[in-house]
Design a protein around this motif. Structure first.
Motif, PDB file in Angstrom:
ATOM      1  N   PHE A 119      -2.095  -4.572  -5.944  1.00 22.80           N
ATOM      2  CA  PHE A 119      -1.465  -5.796  -5.447  1.00 22.80           C
ATOM      3  C   PHE A 119      -1.460  -6.859  -6.532  1.00 22.80           C
ATOM      4  O   PHE A 119      -2.274  -6.826  -7.448  1.00 22.80           O
ATOM      5  CB  PHE A 119      -2.118  -6.300  -4.154  1.00 22.80           C
ATOM      6  N   GLU A 120      -0.503  -7.773  -6.418  1.00 22.94           N
ATOM      7  CA  GLU A 120      -0.313  -8.827  -7.416  1.00 22.94           C
ATOM      8  C   GLU A 120      -0.962 -10.120  -6.969  1.00 22.94           C
ATOM      9  O   GLU A 120      -1.008 -10.431  -5.782  1.00 22.94           O
ATOM     10  CB  GLU A 120       1.178  -9.086  -7.636  1.00 22.94           C
ATOM     11  N   MET A 121      -1.435 -10.873  -7.951  1.00 22.71           N
ATOM     12  CA  MET A 121      -1.919 -12.228  -7.740  1.00 22.71           C
ATOM     13  C   MET A 121      -1.176 -13.109  -8.748  1.00 22.71           C
ATOM     14  O   MET A 121      -1.397 -12.971  -9.952  1.00 22.71           O
ATOM     15  CB  MET A 121      -3.438 -12.295  -7.959  1.00 22.71           C
ATOM     16  N   ARG A 122      -0.263 -13.917  -8.246  1.00 29.12           N
ATOM     17  CA  ARG A 122       0.554 -14.771  -9.111  1.00 29.12           C
ATOM     18  C   ARG A 122       0.094 -16.209  -8.977  1.00 29.12           C
ATOM     19  O   ARG A 122       0.078 -16.752  -7.872  1.00 29.12           O
ATOM     20  CB  ARG A 122       2.026 -14.642  -8.752  1.00 29.12           C
ATOM     21  N   VAL A 123      -0.237 -16.814 -10.110  1.00 31.04           N
ATOM     22  CA  VAL A 123      -0.686 -18.213 -10.130  1.00 31.04           C
ATOM     23  C   VAL A 123       0.508 -19.091  -9.769  1.00 31.04           C
ATOM     24  O   VAL A 123       1.558 -19.005 -10.395  1.00 31.04           O
ATOM     25  CB  VAL A 123      -1.247 -18.585 -11.509  1.00 31.04           C
ATOM     26  N   PRO A 124       0.355 -19.932  -8.731  1.00 28.63           N
ATOM     27  CA  PRO A 124       1.470 -20.813  -8.349  1.00 28.63           C
ATOM     28  C   PRO A 124       1.817 -21.787  -9.478  1.00 28.63           C
ATOM     29  O   PRO A 124       0.926 -22.283 -10.188  1.00 28.63           O
ATOM     30  CB  PRO A 124       0.943 -21.574  -7.143  1.00 28.63           C
ATOM     31  N   VAL A 125       3.097 -22.060  -9.623  1.00 28.91           N
ATOM     32  CA  VAL A 125       3.571 -23.016 -10.626  1.00 28.91           C
ATOM     33  C   VAL A 125       3.353 -24.408 -10.050  1.00 28.91           C
ATOM     34  O   VAL A 125       3.752 -24.690  -8.922  1.00 28.91           O
ATOM     35  CB  VAL A 125       5.066 -22.788 -10.945  1.00 28.91           C
ATOM     36  N   ARG A 126       2.704 -25.242 -10.827  1.00 28.28           N
ATOM     37  CA  ARG A 126       2.454 -26.622 -10.374  1.00 28.28           C
ATOM     38  C   ARG A 126       3.644 -27.479 -10.700  1.00 28.28           C
ATOM     39  O   ARG A 126       4.147 -27.466 -11.813  1.00 28.28           O
ATOM     40  CB  ARG A 126       1.222 -27.185 -11.055  1.00 28.28           C
ATOM     41  N   SER A 127       4.105 -28.251  -9.713  1.00 26.92           N
ATOM     42  CA  SER A 127       5.206 -29.174  -9.992  1.00 26.92           C
ATOM     43  C   SER A 127       4.634 -30.484 -10.529  1.00 26.92           C
ATOM     44  O   SER A 127       3.534 -30.889 -10.192  1.00 26.92           O
ATOM     45  CB  SER A 127       6.029 -29.401  -8.737  1.00 26.92           C
TER      46      SER A 127
END
Length: 128
Positions: A119-127
């Motif tokens: 499974f993937e864990m993608r770091v959310p992009v901060r606005s």
């Protein structure tokens, strides 16, 4: 001990993966992800899960291997038709994938395993 064999009917399913930024994490791996997993025993044998092994690979190809006894401090004993659900977490520094296996033993003493799906864990992009 003899080699582990993959037991037909014993399976693991990743039910959900959630980024949880409020959990404690080290500075070099500041992104915690909680994962929810269910281990199902649809084999004809009773199985006790004795350990697990995770391989977490980040976007740069760096690998961290995590091995240990039991599952979240327990050694679940699964009769045919039973399941065990739990959650835990990994901390990562960049986008990563995780996969692994659970290792157990049947009541006949046969060492068995089942794979933990990738499974993937993608770091959310901060606005900004």
């Amino acid at each position: 001990m003899s080699a582990f064999t993959e037991l037909a009917g014993l399976s693991a399913k990743v039910d959900r993966v959630v980024h949880m930024p409020r959990l404690e994490a080290p500075p070099d791996r500041p992104h915690p992800f909680v994962y929810f997993i269910t281990i199902r025993n649809n084999s004809p044998s009773t199985v006790t899960i004795k350990g697990r092994k995770w391989v977490v690979t980040d976007s740069d190809g760096q690998r961290v291997v995590v091995e240990g006894d039991g599952v979240v401090g327990e050694f679940p004993r699964l009769e045919p038709g039973e399941h065990f659900s739990y959650n835990s977490y990994h901390t990562i520094g960049s986008d990563s994938v995780a996969e692994g296996a659970y290792f157990g033993v049947t009541t006949d003493g046969e060492p068995v395993f089942t794979r933990i799906p990738r499974f993937e864990m993608r770091v959310p992009v901060r606005s900004v």
